[in-house]
Write a protein that holds these residues in place. Sequence first.
Motif, short mmCIF file in Angstrom:
data_model
loop_
_atom_site.label_atom_id
_atom_site.label_comp_id
_atom_site.label_asym_id
_atom_site.label_seq_id
_atom_site.Cartn_x
_atom_site.Cartn_y
_atom_site.Cartn_z
N GLY A 89 102.87 58.29 43.56
CA GLY A 89 104.53 59.19 43.94
C GLY A 89 105.28 60.20 43.07
N ALA A 90 106.60 59.96 43.56
CA ALA A 90 107.55 60.32 42.50
C ALA A 90 107.24 61.14 41.18
N VAL A 91 106.16 60.17 40.47
CA VAL A 91 105.77 60.99 39.20
C VAL A 91 105.65 62.27 39.68
N ALA A 92 104.74 63.01 40.35
CA ALA A 92 104.35 64.08 40.91
C ALA A 92 105.64 64.72 40.75
N PHE A 93 106.32 64.50 41.21
CA PHE A 93 107.58 65.30 41.20
C PHE A 93 108.29 66.46 40.05
N SER A 94 107.98 65.33 39.09
CA SER A 94 108.05 65.47 37.39
C SER A 94 106.79 66.76 36.94
N TYR A 95 105.66 66.86 37.23
CA TYR A 95 104.92 67.73 37.18
C TYR A 95 104.48 68.87 37.42
N LEU A 96 105.95 68.25 38.89
CA LEU A 96 106.65 69.90 39.73
C LEU A 96 106.89 70.96 39.23
N GLY A 97 108.40 70.43 38.82
CA GLY A 97 109.57 70.16 37.76
C GLY A 97 109.27 71.50 36.86
N THR A 98 107.81 70.43 35.83
CA THR A 98 107.46 70.86 34.19
C THR A 98 106.14 72.36 35.12
N LEU A 99 105.78 72.33 36.21
CA LEU A 99 104.80 73.72 36.35
C LEU A 99 106.30 74.98 36.96
N LEU A 100 106.63 75.20 37.83
CA LEU A 100 108.40 75.57 37.53
C LEU A 100 108.50 76.06 36.50
N MET A 101 109.40 75.21 35.50
CA MET A 101 109.58 76.41 34.72
C MET A 101 108.30 76.61 33.75
N GLN A 102 107.67 76.54 34.08
CA GLN A 102 106.78 76.99 33.30
C GLN A 102 106.32 78.70 34.00
N LYS A 131 115.95 76.69 42.33
CA LYS A 131 117.13 75.55 41.84
C LYS A 131 116.95 73.80 43.27
N MET A 132 117.74 74.59 44.31
CA MET A 132 117.75 73.33 44.87
C MET A 132 116.91 73.02 45.49
N LEU A 133 115.62 73.50 45.73
CA LEU A 133 114.65 72.47 46.31
C LEU A 133 114.29 71.15 45.35
N ALA A 134 114.33 71.78 43.38
CA ALA A 134 113.58 70.79 42.82
C ALA A 134 114.85 69.67 42.28
N ASN A 135 116.07 69.93 42.34
CA ASN A 135 117.49 69.27 42.50
C ASN A 135 117.74 68.67 43.60
N GLN A 136 117.39 68.74 44.54
CA GLN A 136 117.77 68.03 46.33
C GLN A 136 118.82 68.67 46.28
N THR A 137 119.26 69.82 46.45
CA THR A 137 120.76 69.99 46.98
C THR A 137 120.41 71.61 47.89
N HIS A 187 112.40 64.53 51.10
CA HIS A 187 110.71 64.58 49.78
C HIS A 187 110.72 66.41 50.79
N THR A 188 111.49 66.16 52.08
CA THR A 188 111.25 67.79 52.06
C THR A 188 111.15 69.02 51.10
N ASN A 189 112.40 68.80 50.04
CA ASN A 189 112.49 70.12 48.90
C ASN A 189 110.47 69.51 48.37
N PHE A 190 110.18 69.08 48.06
CA PHE A 190 109.05 69.15 46.83
C PHE A 190 108.33 69.18 47.97
N MET A 191 107.71 69.04 48.87
CA MET A 191 106.82 69.07 50.32
C MET A 191 106.95 71.07 50.51
N ILE A 192 108.56 71.60 50.15
CA ILE A 192 107.91 72.64 50.13
C ILE A 192 108.08 73.48 49.53
N LEU A 193 108.45 72.77 47.67
CA LEU A 193 108.07 73.40 46.77
C LEU A 193 107.19 73.34 45.82
#
Length: 773
Positions: A89-102, A131-137, A187-193
């Motif tokens: 599930g949302a563990v994948a969000f941490s991978y997206l966060g890592t890719l974003l920061m890369q 950032k707003m997508l990744a931090n849910q704001t 979930h919309t935020n990470f789907m778009i990210l």
Amino acid sequence: MNTLAGTITIGVSLALSLVSLNANAVAAETPQSDQSSAIANIVQKAMKTEHLRAVIVKVTQNDKVMISQAFGESMTGVPATTAMHFRNGAVAFSYLGTLLMQFVDEHKIKLDDTIESWMPDLPQANKVTLKMLANQTSGFPDFETDPKFLAAFEADPFHIFTFEERLKIAFTRPMMFDPGTNWSYAHTNFMILGEILSKIGGKSLDVLLREKVLVPMGLKNTTATQTSEMPSPVLHAFDSERRPILKIPSDIPFYEETTFWNAQWGTPMGANQTTNIDDMITTAIKVGTGALISKSSYEAMTGPHLLGFGKKQDNCAPSCFTQVNGYNYGLGVVRSGSWLLQNPLLDGYSATEAYLPSKNIAIAVATTFAPEAFDLQGNYANSSDTMFRSIGAYMAPDDAPPVPTPKSTQAAPSVADPSVQSAIVAAVENDRKRFGGHTPVPATLIGVWDAKGGSFIRAFGDADLEKKVPLTPADHFRIGSNTKTFVISVLLQLVAEKKLSLDDPLSRFSLGVTIPNAEGITVRELCNMRSGLFEAYDTPEFAQLNWTVPKDFNPRTLVAWAMKQKPYFPPGKGYHYCNTNYLLIGMIIENITKDSVGNQIRKRLLEPFGLKQTFYPETEAMPSPWVHGYHLDKQGNWEDISNTIPVAFMGSAGAMISDMNDIRRWIELYATGKTCGPGTYQDLINCIPFLGNTSFGLGITCSEGWYGYTGALPGYNTADYYSPETGTTIVAWINYQANEPVEGVASVMVRDIARILTPDHIPFVYKKRLSKP
């Protein structure tokens, strides 16, 4: 489904009240075999109380495996094993966060880039940032909470929901709030990210994640698919959540297999993943240490930048709430106390991976559920998260993960209630006697304001003992280190104006004093008390002055004396409250503006906010009416020391004077980011824990949802705190600085009043008595 909303379930409850688990043993002092047995006992107990079908757990510390074990059955007659795969599930969000920061590290993007470059047709795309997508704001509505989506999923949980389907459902509803003004899990935020990251990288998301994150992390068993396929061996899952939609009566048993329900609905296209316990523990370590990203990107991704941010709002409840110490969101990761984690709950699976950087402890837990775990509506608890917190308390009893406590069912007390006022008076009178001498603390001023418009102001005792002049709410106090809140506000305005950066080294500034290792100390480390510099008021030279100001004395002299002493620790390697830091910040402000700190505070803060009774004085004179400051002599009698406090010594560390009405308004403005420059509020409230439930940001104290400051100097102790979540302000001022407790008598009074008004949010609670640093 229950989903990644498992994160919300725990998040909402954590946002209500938090305490620390008590561990019966200190794991670090226990042989490894005994540790394994102790963790196994925690798991076995939880299996009974939480009604779990299977548990797979792995715990490491400093790369040593404490336990790696499976309990229970995958299917009837098939034991669970540590090799089995499950959904993450949302563990994948941490991978997206890592890719974003890369991509940030590669200078392909900036976190504050708006998304209109990639998706111009989305609502407010020119305001929503990466950032707003990744931090849910972002304010985007969550498709997962839309009744039409829920009905469609429950009717066919095997359906593969495409990006377009989910996007259309999400935006049948309006924005929940303006971008960046609140927090809400969507979930919309990470789907778009995920779609945007694919466009930035020029490849499909699953390929990008595999090439840049999964393989570099050494994850050999984490794979993505758009179908329901799972690699063998499989940990099978079952649940009862479709009972209501299928209209199955409560007296008929219902428990169906959910293993192969399609989970693509909750993640971006290309991030619907399965994993095993080995990869989960590796993820905890690699994400928790920022192994694939720069130091600055790691801080941006994992720091508590949203702590204190957010509020409840009807159109996004229960997904929007104030970010608290027990649950605050980073960029694809969750912070809970000092732990970094993700804790998805979906389709009969519960899985948590967590890491404690300070002790190199990693915990991974995956669970499935027995029929008894589900209520009559098919709801169930995030048991892997609960188990992680129990194991975390055992492994790190001094830095245990916070755990939720039941929210009080009683209505919040109103300050206007006479019984509440009587309780406040009794608590304050008790503290005056407890911390006084032969007689109580001479003068105490209390002010409390709640969100309902209720208020209670009470003055106790005398402002002048000799002349027996009663204290009044209009009296002026020296506010000591509350001065630092004004100094930080000026500094952050200058940061917003690009006059300096918080990460500038001190060597950038001409301060008129030699600072050893100036190139290794940043402005931020001055602000958050992590420079390691020696306390200017503890030097031998200062002690010899005996509070007598030499002719033409300059605060730079205090700093120069401090620089002769050995630092407490290397920059950034610890926390030590030190006034030298703020004397230096004042010097930096003067170096940049070519103006005095006092003038900058007046022009930027006092005049614009109408604080007419607040002063940065040039002399020892106090504006009328004013409160005398007192000290207890050795016989326990009160001694007037009002005229023994040289302003020249205090400077930007604590010189200011104010009254309660001004500070009551000020502390709410300060705690909500209205006094600092645009874009700097998250820096202000980046509060890092240092003791108990108390943290320190950039010139702000944060404790259990309360934000403010406590000032103390001889003869005066002033504490002012605001709770954004409850809308409550407490001001407690006294005319005495006690040696004990170190947190200050005024802070104790704030805590005792908070016990009455917000019993689920009590600040300044420590496991043991504080001692001086």
